[in-house]
Design an enzyme around this catalytic site. Structure first.
Site, short mmCIF file in Angstrom:
data_model
loop_
_atom_site.label_atom_id
_atom_site.label_comp_id
_atom_site.label_asym_id
_atom_site.label_seq_id
_atom_site.Cartn_x
_atom_site.Cartn_y
_atom_site.Cartn_z
N GLY A 326 0.79 -1.22 0.00
CA GLY A 326 0.00 0.00 0.00
C GLY A 326 0.83 1.27 0.00
O GLY A 326 1.91 1.34 -0.57
N SER A 327 0.31 2.27 0.70
CA SER A 327 0.89 3.63 0.63
C SER A 327 2.27 3.77 1.24
O SER A 327 2.90 4.82 1.13
CB SER A 327 -0.06 4.63 1.30
OG SER A 327 -1.27 4.72 0.57
#
Length: 602
Positions: A326-327
């Site tokens: 993810g981020s």
């Protein structure tokens, strides 16, 4: 006539005596010859499938085995993480024990007399193997049971028996058939906190998981075998000892793990999994040189408790699970763009986030954002806008240098290398999602932590180390420039602030940098839209010359609450779950580390 008859009778008698003497002589000669033949050929006589000579040699042959001591597993400070304890076990010959001693033996062993009698009767009912009944094992050397048994062995009781003449004979006797034997047991002082990493041994004391299994040849050593056989060729030695296999005790292995840091890490992960009702949690802490100081997984079983075993609780999620991070990957997109001159990452540079790019839509809250703001708010559209300025080849080369898609070589038998598909297979959408941790890449948590080492090494990335003395096949390599790395590190400091997504990782008195991440979990082959998420936090402290790099992952946390009101339940993200693990663990670690000065108050 009479004289003549006597003479004839005397002659006949002499002749018969001579004949009998001759017969006796021949019989004697035959016996001597037969006996001589038997002496010469006795080694050729059969005794089943072997000769008597071979049978005699076999009966005189004895084999003695010496068990190798299994090596210890130690932490970086020499503290024991796994060791083989010397214990005792009670072995009873059920055919020798006198019934009158059974109550006293039961008392010494701290067991009921009924239970002991039942075990003895059950053993005696068997046709074979009646002489070895293990009554108790894993008895510590300071156990009061040993003192009671020693006292019992010295005691004498009057035992009466009837002899062959049907007379009753009584005499004082000691207890028979009770043997104290040396035993060993693998002991793990840190119990469940290191179980998925250390692993365990089976009932045969063979390593079957984790480091116990991976380093089995090193830890186990080699049992010794010595033979003793009759030497019929030597005039001075009747029995000759021969070393068949040399005894070699197992070697110790020393890890880079710090037991104190491991304790705080495991406690924080356990607390968060239970509080947020997550499926599982894991975390890893590195120092600036890539040495693994802690590697925690929860839930985990206590390997000292042989009555409980769940295979999943020995799974090392840090190394074995392939995940989309993810981020937490956004800082690397910004680093690459900065190195390539596609952005300046200054306060006067504005990135347009008002227009849709592919499937990423504007949120309506922001229209122009700085790189600092994009990282601070973990903005997907802003990150994709920057990634549009990069080529597939540049992104692939950089992700490859960071180590994604390649094994770390820490515990090869359980480690997943992740995936990084070649750029010619990427679609435009895949390239965009790669910029924020999805798409054509998957990694394990240790690979993600290693990538963050660039912030502690001026853009270089060293190999990870877990076992001291085991060299890595990788070398330290330059991935980003020193200037770009320092600039992005300072921007990540804003993430761990009241205005940033990592606000719950703040620790009073310390400058901390990091990045939150949230990724939808794949369920039944597709992304789950019903709240099944993985939440992440990757952080380092201090911002300048980081000493600790920590990455946290929680699987499907279900209960998360608002910071301003702990009673209000909200959607679980990296900010309100994984970031809290970082704070709980790192706060305790920093409090005991006097080398890091309090730099600022937040």
């Amino acid at each position: 006539m009479t004289a003549k008859f006597k003479a004839l009778f005397q002659i006949s008698r002499t002749q018969h005596y001579s004949s009998r003497q001759s017969i006796v002589q021949w019989v004697f000669i035959i016996l001597i010859c037969g006996f001589g033949y038997r002496i010469i050929s006795i080694h050729q006589l059969d005794a089943g499938n072997i000769t008597l000579q071979e049978r005699g040699d076999k009966q005189a042959y004895k084999e003695f085995k010496s068990t190798a001591r299994r090596g210890n597993i130690l932490d970086r400070n020499g503290e024991i993480l796994a060791s083989s304890l010397i214990l005792k076990k009670v072995n009873l010959d059920s055919t020798q024990i006198q019934p009158i001693f059974i109550p006293k033996l039961a008392k010494a062993l701290e067991m009921s007399e009924i239970e002991l009698r039942a075990k003895i009767e059950q053993k005696l009912s068997r046709q074979a193997g009646r002489k070895n009944l293990i009554l108790q094992k894993n008895i510590w050397l300071n156990s009061p049971i040993l003192k009671k048994l020693e006292k019992l062995k010295k005691a004498k009781l009057k035992i009466c028996k009837t002899n062959k003449k049907q007379k009753k004979v009584c005499k004082d006797e000691n207890i028979h058939g009770v043997r104290l034997q040396t035993d060993t047991r693998r002991y793990y002082p840190k119990s469940a906190s290191l179980a998925p990493l250390i692993g365990r041994v089976n009932h045969k004391r063979i390593g079957v998981s984790g480091l116990e299994g991976e380093f089995e040849p090193v830890l186990a050593g080699q049992n010794g075998i010595k033979t003793m056989h009759f030497n019929h060729t030597s005039p001075t030695e009747y029995f000759s000892p021969v070393v068949k296999t040399e005894l070699k005790h197992g070697n110790d292995i020393t890890l880079t793990i710090d037991s104190n840091i491991q304790f705080h890490t495991y406690a924080a992960v356990k607390k968060s999994v239970e509080k947020h009702e997550a499926g599982s949690g894991s975390a890893i802490i590195l120092n600036q040189d890539g040495e693994i100081l802690a590697l925690a997984n929860y839930p985990a079983d206590d390997p000292n408790d042989k009555t409980v075993y769940h295979a999943e609780n020995y799974r090392n999620h840090v190394l074995s699970d392939k995940i989309e991070p993810g981020s937490t990957m956004k800082p690397f997109t910004m680093l690459l763009a900065l190195d390539k001159g596609k952005i300046t990452a200054t306060d006067d540079e504005k990135i347009d986030v008002s227009k849709r790019i592919g499937h990423i839509k504007p949120d309506g809250k922001y229209f122009q954002m700085t790189i600092k703001k994009i990282l601070q708010k973990s903005h997907n559209l802003g990150t994709v806008n920057v990634s549009e300025r990069l080529t597939k080849e540049d992104m692939y080369t950089t992700w490859d240098k960071l180590g994604f898609g390649r094994p770390l070589g820490l515990i090869p038998s359980i480690e997943t290398p992740g995936t990084l598909r070649p750029p010619n297979s990427w679609s435009t959408a895949a390239k965009r999602t790669l910029s924020y941790g999805y798409g054509p890449m998957q990694a394990n948590l240790a690979q993600l932590a290693r990538a963050y080492l660039v912030f502690a090494n001026d853009g270089n990335i060293p190999p990870l180390k877990l076992v001291k003395g085991v060299s890595s096949y990788e070398e330290k390599r330059q991935v980003f420039s020193k200037e770009s790395t320092h600039k992005i590190a300072n921007l990540l400091d804003a993430v761990v602030s009241l205005k940033g997504s990592g606000y719950r990782a703040r620790i009073k008195g310390y400058n901390i940098a990091g990045k939150t991440g949230t990724a939808e979990m794949v369920v039944d082959g597709k992304y789950n839209k019903d709240g099944a998420k993985r939440t992440f936090f990757a952080g380092f402290v201090p911002v300048k010359n980081p000493k600790y790099i920590m990455v946290v992952r929680l699987d499907h946390p279900k209960k998360c609450y608002a910071y301003y009101n702990p009673k209000i339940k909200i959607s679980c993200e990296g900010s309100n779950s994984a970031a809290m693990v970082f704070k709980d663990a790192m706060q305790n670690i920093l409090n005991s580390d006097q080398s890091i000065k309090i730099l600022a108050k937040k």
